[in-house]
Design a protein around this motif. Structure first.
Motif, PDB file in Angstrom:
ATOM      1  N   UNK A   4     -20.907 -26.036 -31.414  1.00  0.00           N
ATOM      2  CA  UNK A   4     -19.825 -26.616 -32.199  1.00  0.00           C
ATOM      3  C   UNK A   4     -18.457 -26.096 -31.760  1.00  0.00           C
ATOM      4  N   UNK A   5     -18.437 -25.073 -30.903  1.00  0.00           N
ATOM      5  CA  UNK A   5     -17.162 -24.583 -30.370  1.00  0.00           C
ATOM      6  C   UNK A   5     -16.663 -25.465 -29.231  1.00  0.00           C
ATOM      7  N   UNK A   6     -17.524 -26.352 -28.733  1.00  0.00           N
ATOM      8  CA  UNK A   6     -17.113 -27.269 -27.669  1.00  0.00           C
ATOM      9  C   UNK A   6     -16.189 -28.319 -28.263  1.00  0.00           C
ATOM     10  N   UNK A   7     -15.034 -28.554 -27.677  1.00  0.00           N
ATOM     11  CA  UNK A   7     -14.121 -29.567 -28.209  1.00  0.00           C
ATOM     12  C   UNK A   7     -14.807 -30.923 -28.339  1.00  0.00           C
ATOM     13  N   UNK A   8     -14.697 -31.515 -29.518  1.00  0.00           N
ATOM     14  CA  UNK A   8     -15.276 -32.833 -29.742  1.00  0.00           C
ATOM     15  C   UNK A   8     -16.709 -32.826 -30.220  1.00  0.00           C
ATOM     16  N   UNK A   9     -17.339 -31.659 -30.349  1.00  0.00           N
ATOM     17  CA  UNK A   9     -18.728 -31.563 -30.811  1.00  0.00           C
ATOM     18  C   UNK A   9     -18.733 -31.053 -32.245  1.00  0.00           C
ATOM     19  N   UNK A  10     -19.169 -31.929 -33.175  1.00  0.00           N
ATOM     20  CA  UNK A  10     -19.267 -31.541 -34.571  1.00  0.00           C
ATOM     21  C   UNK A  10     -20.686 -31.125 -34.924  1.00  0.00           C
ATOM     22  N   UNK A  14     -23.962 -31.440 -32.538  1.00  0.00           N
ATOM     23  CA  UNK A  14     -24.581 -30.167 -32.159  1.00  0.00           C
ATOM     24  C   UNK A  14     -26.053 -30.161 -32.538  1.00  0.00           C
ATOM     25  N   UNK A  15     -26.381 -30.714 -33.697  1.00  0.00           N
ATOM     26  CA  UNK A  15     -27.775 -30.787 -34.138  1.00  0.00           C
ATOM     27  C   UNK A  15     -28.597 -31.642 -33.187  1.00  0.00           C
ATOM     28  N   UNK A  16     -28.021 -32.758 -32.723  1.00  0.00           N
ATOM     29  CA  UNK A  16     -28.725 -33.618 -31.768  1.00  0.00           C
ATOM     30  C   UNK A  16     -28.927 -32.904 -30.438  1.00  0.00           C
ATOM     31  N   UNK A  17     -27.919 -32.166 -29.990  1.00  0.00           N
ATOM     32  CA  UNK A  17     -28.017 -31.453 -28.712  1.00  0.00           C
ATOM     33  C   UNK A  17     -29.083 -30.365 -28.763  1.00  0.00           C
ATOM     34  N   UNK A  18     -29.295 -29.778 -29.925  1.00  0.00           N
ATOM     35  CA  UNK A  18     -30.287 -28.703 -30.039  1.00  0.00           C
ATOM     36  C   UNK A  18     -31.717 -29.204 -29.886  1.00  0.00           C
ATOM     37  N   UNK A  19     -31.926 -30.500 -29.918  1.00  0.00           N
ATOM     38  CA  UNK A  19     -33.267 -31.040 -29.677  1.00  0.00           C
ATOM     39  C   UNK A  19     -33.626 -30.996 -28.191  1.00  0.00           C
ATOM     40  N   UNK A  20     -32.628 -30.787 -27.330  1.00  0.00           N
ATOM     41  CA  UNK A  20     -32.871 -30.683 -25.894  1.00  0.00           C
ATOM     42  C   UNK A  20     -33.481 -29.326 -25.572  1.00  0.00           C
ATOM     43  N   UNK A  21     -34.251 -29.296 -24.502  1.00  0.00           N
ATOM     44  CA  UNK A  21     -34.763 -28.013 -24.036  1.00  0.00           C
ATOM     45  C   UNK A  21     -33.628 -27.244 -23.372  1.00  0.00           C
ATOM     46  N   UNK A  22     -33.360 -26.033 -23.859  1.00  0.00           N
ATOM     47  CA  UNK A  22     -32.276 -25.192 -23.364  1.00  0.00           C
ATOM     48  C   UNK A  22     -30.949 -25.958 -23.387  1.00  0.00           C
ATOM     49  N   UNK A  23     -30.480 -26.343 -24.578  1.00  0.00           N
ATOM     50  CA  UNK A  23     -29.287 -27.195 -24.678  1.00  0.00           C
ATOM     51  C   UNK A  23     -28.030 -26.575 -24.090  1.00  0.00           C
ATOM     52  N   UNK A  24     -27.875 -25.254 -24.203  1.00  0.00           N
ATOM     53  CA  UNK A  24     -26.665 -24.619 -23.676  1.00  0.00           C
ATOM     54  C   UNK A  24     -26.557 -24.817 -22.164  1.00  0.00           C
ATOM     55  N   UNK A  25     -27.687 -24.608 -21.465  1.00  0.00           N
ATOM     56  CA  UNK A  25     -27.679 -24.778 -20.013  1.00  0.00           C
ATOM     57  C   UNK A  25     -27.425 -26.225 -19.631  1.00  0.00           C
ATOM     58  N   UNK A  47     -20.497 -37.753 -21.359  1.00  0.00           N
ATOM     59  CA  UNK A  47     -19.422 -37.380 -20.430  1.00  0.00           C
ATOM     60  C   UNK A  47     -18.325 -36.619 -21.163  1.00  0.00           C
ATOM     61  N   UNK A  48     -18.016 -37.048 -22.388  1.00  0.00           N
ATOM     62  CA  UNK A  48     -16.987 -36.346 -23.165  1.00  0.00           C
ATOM     63  C   UNK A  48     -17.455 -34.937 -23.546  1.00  0.00           C
ATOM     64  N   UNK A  49     -18.733 -34.819 -23.884  1.00  0.00           N
ATOM     65  CA  UNK A  49     -19.273 -33.498 -24.227  1.00  0.00           C
ATOM     66  C   UNK A  49     -19.218 -32.580 -23.004  1.00  0.00           C
TER      67      UNK A  49
END
Length: 678
Positions: A4-10, A14-25, A47-49
């Motif tokens: 959520x510290x990424x500009x434009x990510x609420x 962020x919850x959707x991104x956490x469903x990815x394997x190793x979302x930070x990487x 692309x915006x993320x």
């Protein structure tokens, strides 16, 4: 990383991104396709993320493009690059290259772009790229010949979550498992407490089954490879055409894919094919076998005269005999031969092995003769069950074996496709650079900033600083003419400058070129010039020509904008096209002069295009530099222009040139007097 510290990510994204394997990487990688696998995230959003993550990594939270016209030039620049992509992925990926004021981000982008410019965009590679797409995740498949079994409620919940493809059944004792074995071809028991279980059927006690999905539910992996077959084969062709080192063994990949159909079933195994055909053809084969037996009996009856003595006939009737009894007495041997023919046909038609043929023989058992001959339904049903179980078990073994092979390729093929898609990004940059004769610019620190020149030798510890920009041999691809027909220009500005020149002399086109070169340089991209050096600006303000005189309210708003602009303008690039059109010329000259004075006192770089250069210079309290795009004369009514501005030169206007031409042609005092007024 806090997503959520990424500009434009609420919170929701962020919850959707956490469903990815190793979302930070994944987010840090800038892989648009991988980010877009998050639910509800399309490629444009991805692309915006990715851009936001890059900004955060470089502590680059500012916005270099400060005006609408500057943003338009950026979109034009990205459009030129995207026009040279083959895949949708590459078009979106190029949007992660944004104009940045961060030295580290510019250097990072330049390193990627410099390598990309070495790529050779051959027709074979571009053709192969046409079929490459990001890998897709197929929908969950239901596997009905296999189930998981457990007596533990927690294990049950984990199994349902981990393997939605399989049914999960609750059992309490071996008898429950035995019941399941009669309904499923294979039962996988998850509880170690059932170790040593001895029940009839294909039952396996495997406490580790949830940790080995390739063995437990190979259909998951097979469906992934089946759904992505064309993408994988296309990526393989790209690597071969481009001479890239593939992450996966291509021969092994093609061999594995050849054993898999588009619906994720196994092909190429003769025994599985035989069993599959046998199950599919069973009903037709039984019906034909009945016909074979009937035909044999008809032929036998036609060939023989069956005679029954009167006393025999009376005796049979008194005993309640049927025609079947007559067949049994008169044609017993022929009836047995007909049954043998039926059995042989069934075994041959279905290509049954000896054990299966013995089971098939029960479909035509010895006993009381009948006509027409009818197969035993229970025996046929048992044969169908045995063949189906044998088919399913063999398919399961083959699937597990193939999944094991493909499991070792799962991660490499991700890299294989990602590399092919990234190659399209690189080739688009290479094609852009080749099409527009581009060169990598030098982006240098503003004087006194103390950060490193992105083009400096890191080993020297030196810092190259400058102000403004210098462009040699620049040609704009934004003009509405063939690029080869564009005249190259040279222009250099340090500080604040007025740009004068004749109408249609190329002043606006030159501003567009300056903006394009500066923006591309801050993206880390090559620029359409023979050479270019650009200050690393903090902001780019480009004001396009106003369409007519502004009313009082709009004029006030415009002045407020420029008031904000000159407040803290150090490090800014300001490009303004004919600001005088906002109000009457006398007032415009005074306003522009005041703006130039304020900008000059703050170490900004500015180019103001104006036809009032003489009046502005007179109105200014300090010397103002004036450059001019000089027209060398008129020829057949057309201006002949030197497109490169002449330094410290007030260019003559078009009216002055026309008056001068008439004075020379007519030798008239009227035109001479007019000329003296310029």
């Amino acid at each position: 990383m806090d997503l959520e510290a990424i500009p434009g990510v609420g919170e929701k994204t962020a919850s959707a991104l956490r469903t990815l394997e190793d979302p930070e990487t994944v987010v840090e990688s800038g892989d648009v396709a991988a980010i877009a696998r998050a639910p509800g995230v399309n490629e444009a959003r991805a692309a915006r993320i990715a851009r936001g993550a890059i900004r955060r990594r470089h502590d680059d939270l500012g916005r270099l493009l400060a005006t609408d016209r500057a943003r338009e030039i950026y979109r034009d620049a990205v459009g030129l690059l995207q026009d040279r992509t083959v895949t949708d992925y590459a078009a979106k990926r190029l949007e992660t290259f944004y104009p940045s004021g961060s030295a580290s981000r510019i250097a990072e982008a330049q390193a990627f772009v410099t390598a990309a410019m070495e790529r050779e965009p051959t027709a074979a590679v571009l053709d192969a790229l046409a079929d490459v797409e990001p890998l897709t995740t197929p929908p969950t498949v239901r596997v009905r010949d296999r189930c998981l079994a457990t007596a533990d409620a927690e294990t049950y919940a984990k199994a349902e979550a981990a393997m939605p493809e399989l049914s999960v059944e609750t059992v309490e004792n071996p008898r429950d498992i035995s019941e399941l074995a009669r309904s499923y071809a294979t039962v996988i028991v998850l509880d170690e407490s059932f170790a040593g279980l001895d029940v009839e059927g294909d039952v396996h006690v495997r406490p580790d089954a949830l940790q080995t999905p390739a063995e437990t539910v190979p259909e998951r992996l097979l469906s992934f490879f089946a759904a992505n077959r064309d993408r994988l084969l296309a990526a393989a062709r790209v690597h071969e055409a481009a001479g890239l080192e593939p992450a996966a063994d291509l021969d092994r990949l093609r061999d594995a894919l050849s054993r898999l159909t588009d619906d994720a079933t196994i092909v190429g195994d003769d025994e599985l094919g035989r069993l599959t055909d046998a199950v599919s053809d069973l009903d037709a084969a039984v019906a034909t076998a009945e016909s074979v037996a009937d035909d044999r009996l008809r032929d036998a009856i036609r060939e023989r005269d069956v005679t029954i003595e009167g006393t025999d006939f009376l005796s049979l009737v008194e005993q309640g005999a049927r025609v079947d009894s007559l067949l049994d007495r008169e044609l017993a041997d022929e009836y047995d031969a007909a049954l043998r023919a039926a059995r042989e046909h069934l075994a041959d038609a279905l290509r049954l092995d000896p054990g299966e043929a013995e089971l098939a023989a029960r479909a035509f058992p010895e006993g009381d003769p009948t006509f027409p001959v009818t197969a035993d339904d229970a025996a046929v049903s048992q044969l169908r069950t045995e063949l189906s179980v044998a088919r399913d078990r063999r398919a399961a073994r083959l699937k597990a074996a193939l999944a094991t092979d493909l499991g070792e390729l799962r991660d490499p093929v991700e890299t294989l496709v990602a590399d092919a898609l990234e190659l399209d990004v690189e080739l688009a940059i290479s094609r852009f650079a080749r099409d527009y004769d581009c060169v990598m610019p030098r982006v240098v620190d503003p004087a006194g900033d103390g950060e490193r020149d992105t083009d400096a030798d890191a080993g020297t510890g030196s810092v190259d600083t400058t102000r403004g920009f210098r462009i040699e041999g620049g040609r704009s691809p934004l003009l509405d003419v063939e690029f080869e027909a564009v005249d190259p220009v040279a222009y250099e500005v340090r500080g604040v400058t007025l740009l004068s020149g004749v109408n249609s002399g190329g002043k606006t086109s030159l501003l567009d070129l300056v903006a394009l070169v500066v923006i591309l340089a801050h993206m880390g991209m090559p620029v359409p010039a023979r050479s270019a050096t650009v200050e690393r600006f903090s902001e780019v303000h480009y004001y396009a020509k106003s369409q007519g005189t502004l009313d009082a309210g709009a004029f006030e708003a415009t002045l407020r904008d420029f008031g904000d602009l000159v407040a803290g303008a150090t490090g800014r690039l300001v490009l303004v096209d004919e600001l005088e059109s906002i109000t009457e010329p006398g007032a415009s000259a005074k306003i522009i002069a005041g703006i130039l004075e304020a900008l000059d006192g703050q170490d900004a770089t500015a180019v103001f295009v104006s036809h009032l250069a003489r009046e502005i210079r007179e109105a200014a309290a300090a010397p103002v530099a004036v450059d001019g795009i000089e027209a060398t004369g008129l020829e057949d009514g057309e201006l002949r222009v030197n497109r490169s501005p002449k330094k410290d030169h007030l260019a003559r206007s078009t009216p002055e040139l026309i008056v001068e031409k008439l004075a020379e042609e007519r030798g008239d005092d009227f035109y001479g007097d007019l000329l003296e007024k310029f």
